[in-house]
Design a protein around this motif. Structure first.
Motif, PDB file in Angstrom:
ATOM      1  N   UNK A   1       0.803  -1.269  -0.044  1.00  0.00           N
ATOM      2  CA  UNK A   1       0.193  -0.069  -0.086  1.00  0.00           C
ATOM      3  C   UNK A   1       1.217   1.353  -0.002  1.00  0.00           C
ATOM      4  N   UNK A   2       1.917   1.237   0.717  1.00  0.00           N
ATOM      5  CA  UNK A   2       2.782   2.227   0.809  1.00  0.00           C
ATOM      6  C   UNK A   2       3.708   2.500  -0.122  1.00  0.00           C
ATOM      7  N   UNK A   3       4.172   1.639  -0.728  1.00  0.00           N
ATOM      8  CA  UNK A   3       5.114   1.462  -2.099  1.00  0.00           C
ATOM      9  C   UNK A   3       4.493   1.546  -3.343  1.00  0.00           C
ATOM     10  N   UNK A   4       3.420   0.857  -3.497  1.00  0.00           N
ATOM     11  CA  UNK A   4       2.884   0.664  -4.955  1.00  0.00           C
ATOM     12  C   UNK A   4       1.583   1.502  -5.051  1.00  0.00           C
ATOM     13  N   UNK A   5       1.055   1.405  -6.286  1.00  0.00           N
ATOM     14  CA  UNK A   5      -0.027   1.908  -6.803  1.00  0.00           C
ATOM     15  C   UNK A   5      -1.235   0.791  -6.806  1.00  0.00           C
ATOM     16  N   UNK A   6      -1.839   0.703  -5.685  1.00  0.00           N
ATOM     17  CA  UNK A   6      -2.696  -0.293  -5.273  1.00  0.00           C
ATOM     18  C   UNK A   6      -4.280  -0.216  -5.867  1.00  0.00           C
ATOM     19  N   UNK A   7      -4.631  -1.342  -6.511  1.00  0.00           N
ATOM     20  CA  UNK A   7      -6.040  -1.334  -6.712  1.00  0.00           C
ATOM     21  C   UNK A   7      -6.674  -2.431  -5.879  1.00  0.00           C
ATOM     22  N   UNK A   8      -7.771  -2.211  -5.278  1.00  0.00           N
ATOM     23  CA  UNK A   8      -8.457  -3.369  -4.542  1.00  0.00           C
ATOM     24  C   UNK A   8      -9.454  -4.299  -5.311  1.00  0.00           C
ATOM     25  N   UNK A   9      -9.164  -5.566  -4.964  1.00  0.00           N
ATOM     26  CA  UNK A   9     -10.064  -6.496  -5.661  1.00  0.00           C
ATOM     27  C   UNK A   9     -11.239  -6.520  -4.764  1.00  0.00           C
ATOM     28  N   UNK A  10     -12.404  -6.246  -5.578  1.00  0.00           N
ATOM     29  CA  UNK A  10     -13.769  -6.246  -4.734  1.00  0.00           C
ATOM     30  C   UNK A  10     -14.773  -7.215  -5.291  1.00  0.00           C
ATOM     31  N   UNK A  11     -14.467  -7.759  -6.515  1.00  0.00           N
ATOM     32  CA  UNK A  11     -15.359  -8.442  -7.335  1.00  0.00           C
ATOM     33  C   UNK A  11     -15.256 -10.052  -7.209  1.00  0.00           C
ATOM     34  N   UNK A  12     -14.635 -10.243  -6.217  1.00  0.00           N
ATOM     35  CA  UNK A  12     -13.878 -12.034  -6.311  1.00  0.00           C
ATOM     36  C   UNK A  12     -15.174 -12.527  -5.280  1.00  0.00           C
ATOM     37  N   UNK A  13     -15.071 -13.826  -5.517  1.00  0.00           N
ATOM     38  CA  UNK A  13     -16.007 -14.711  -4.331  1.00  0.00           C
ATOM     39  C   UNK A  13     -15.441 -14.528  -3.071  1.00  0.00           C
ATOM     40  N   UNK A  14     -16.192 -14.920  -1.903  1.00  0.00           N
ATOM     41  CA  UNK A  14     -15.309 -15.188  -0.630  1.00  0.00           C
ATOM     42  C   UNK A  14     -14.936 -16.501  -0.529  1.00  0.00           C
ATOM     43  N   UNK A  15     -13.737 -16.580   0.204  1.00  0.00           N
ATOM     44  CA  UNK A  15     -13.185 -17.978   0.611  1.00  0.00           C
ATOM     45  C   UNK A  15     -12.860 -18.063   1.934  1.00  0.00           C
TER      46      UNK A  15
END
Length: 211
Positions: A19-33
């Motif tokens: 989060x601090x070092x990179x350009x983060x994209x959040x995965x919010x479309x996956x199935x729960x595991x």
């Protein structure tokens, strides 16, 4: 490099370093595991490595899998009170617990309905404590494969078969009893290192991820 990550419960140190070092994209479309850091985090207690696990309402029968963003918290069990008491017991003697106590405590004093919403709140609070900007970009569809120019770090959400790496040690509350416990929740670093936490994360070696 753009990096794809899952929003997790008080993320571990590797995830926070990304989060601090990179350009983060959040995965919010996956199935729960199950058995992932989506609903658990690792802290250090007097007995050693300890999981804080959030109870959720499981969907069964004909409904089958459910989207991560639709997973509901099981608030019939007083997990928030239990988690906060455990954190107090584990870290009240740490150098910076009192400094961040009020910021963290508020998360356990109001109810939440959805797991993902709660996780994003923990990410928001941690970002404020670290004085960084919370990444805002989220996926709009699920892709099993990602572009080659993007780092797929979604595997970091798994609790089992975690990738081994060497982590620079810092002083932990119960380190004299159990030795250094690596890749704990960011809370452990924050309560023990305080304002030095951001520098630690900026200098964290992510080469083992080929990042």
């Amino acid at each position: 490099m753009k990096t794809l990550l899952h929003p997790t419960y008080f993320p571990n140190i590797v995830t926070t370093a990304l989060m601090v070092q990179k350009d983060v994209i959040w995965e919010v479309e996956d199935n729960y595991q199950k058995q992932t850091y989506r609903n658990r985090c690792v802290i250090c207690t007097d007995t050693g490595r300890h999981f804080l696990s959030i109870p959720i309402k499981h969907v069964g029968g004909d409904q089958g899998r459910q989207k991560y963003k639709e997973v509901k918290l099981d608030n019939d069990y007083p997990w928030q009170r239990q988690h906060w008491r455990t954190l107090q017991t584990a870290y009240r003697t740490s150098p910076f617990f009192e400094y961040y106590e009020d910021d963290i405590a508020i998360l356990y004093k109001q109810p939440y309905d959805l797991l993902m919403d709660f996780n994003f709140e923990t990410l928001r609070v941690i970002s404020e404590c670290l004085q960084i900007e919370l990444p805002k970009t989220r996926t709009t569809l699920y892709r099993k494969e990602v572009p080659k120019a993007m780092l797929d770090a979604r595997f970091l959400v798994r609790c089992k078969n975690e990738q081994e790496f060497v982590q620079e040690e810092y002083v932990q509350v119960f380190g004299d009893r159990h030795g250094f416990i690596n890749n704990t929740s960011i809370l452990d670093l924050l309560f023990n290192e305080g304002t030095n936490a951001l520098s630690y994360l900026n200098n964290f070696n992510l080469n083992f991820l080929n990042a």
